[in-house]
Design an enzyme around this catalytic site. Sequence first.
Site, mmCIF file in Angstrom:
data_model
loop_
_atom_site.group_PDB
_atom_site.id
_atom_site.type_symbol
_atom_site.label_atom_id
_atom_site.label_comp_id
_atom_site.label_asym_id
_atom_site.label_seq_id
_atom_site.Cartn_x
_atom_site.Cartn_y
_atom_site.Cartn_z
ATOM 1 C CG ASP A 1 -0.368 -0.032 2.516
ATOM 2 O OD1 ASP A 1 0.870 -0.161 2.606
ATOM 3 O OD2 ASP A 1 -1.110 0.073 3.523
ATOM 4 C CB SER A 2 4.569 1.743 -0.088
ATOM 5 O OG SER A 2 4.783 0.611 -0.903
ATOM 6 C CG ASP B 1 0.407 -4.090 2.044
ATOM 7 O OD1 ASP B 1 0.548 -5.006 2.883
ATOM 8 O OD2 ASP B 1 1.242 -3.170 1.904
ATOM 9 C CE LYS C 1 3.170 -6.027 3.710
ATOM 10 N NZ LYS C 1 2.743 -4.871 4.535
ATOM 11 C CD GLU D 1 8.025 -0.590 7.349
ATOM 12 O OE1 GLU D 1 7.040 -1.266 7.013
ATOM 13 O OE2 GLU D 1 8.267 0.554 6.910
HETATM 14 O O1 KIV Z 1 3.567 -1.111 1.611
HETATM 15 C C1 KIV Z 1 4.710 -1.578 1.495
HETATM 16 O O2 KIV Z 1 5.413 -1.360 0.504
HETATM 17 C C2 KIV Z 1 5.209 -2.418 2.583
HETATM 18 C C3 KIV Z 1 6.654 -2.760 2.568
HETATM 19 C C4 KIV Z 1 7.458 -1.566 2.824
HETATM 20 C C5 KIV Z 1 6.964 -3.870 3.492
HETATM 21 O O3 KIV Z 1 4.473 -2.781 3.438
#
Ligand code: KIV
Length: 269
Positions: free
Chosen positions: A49-50, A88, A118, A187
């Site tokens: 979700d980044s 995510d 995730k 993290e």
């Molecule tokens: O959203 C994301 O990219 C993440 C990673 C940084 C682990 O959760």
Amino acid sequence: MSAQAPITRITAPRIAARKGGTPIVALTAYTAPMAAMVDAHADLILVGDSLGMVVHGLPSTIGVTLDMMILHGQAVMRGSARAMVVIDMPFGSYEESPRQAFHNAARLMAETGCGAVKLEGGARMAETIRFLVERGIPVMGHVGLTPQATNTMGGFKTQGRDQASWPAHIGDAQAVASAGAFSLVVEGVMEGLADQITEAVAIPTIGIGASAGCDGQILVLDDMLGLSGRVPRFVRKFGDLGPRAEDAIAAYAAAVRDRSFPAPDQTYR
Ligand code: KIV
């Protein structure tokens, strides 16, 4: 006639079996072309979700929606063939109840064909993780610095600076593992804490800003390629594509302005 074996993707049990073995290579990807590049080298692609911040310019991951994750998840699935794809669950799509989480995780799986979801959180999410796993949804956990909780954490803060907090973090990791998660992102925690978490759980830990002792590593692709502006201290830029892309854009603009583009061999005659 020779029959060719179909290319099959890496599965959750195969990732789980990598505990203590050759480190797991994981990267994020949000688009089909990037997924195709990563697919040749990584065991696992995370549609994180980044993407809300990296692709959509949001100030945090809080505004990311399930529909955004589905759209990018579909693109990444189309662009890859080998790596396991994990998507995510965005903020607000799973925290309310195990049933809400199942409903939305099932949409992610059915509408994209991804291999797992995730979600962030430790002991408080254990019941939900068990509920999903018992119903056929592989779950990757995420503990330590959990970006969806930055509003309650007071920012993107390294976790475990106070050693007194380590037992709680380790307990969170163990709760996620006992609930049936197949792997765990750790993290933004102190190196010693990441090592202790890795020792304390039977599933692979995948570190980001954590420790080389984790069972694997993940980075945001754009950060390690040098495409993002400011990146956290723990990111190593393995490439410097941002400035090179800007140079190419500037060269194109100059060529348009001085009419050297298109050249004769770039036009239809
Ligand atoms: O959203 C994301 O990219 C993440 C990673 C940084 C682990 O959760």
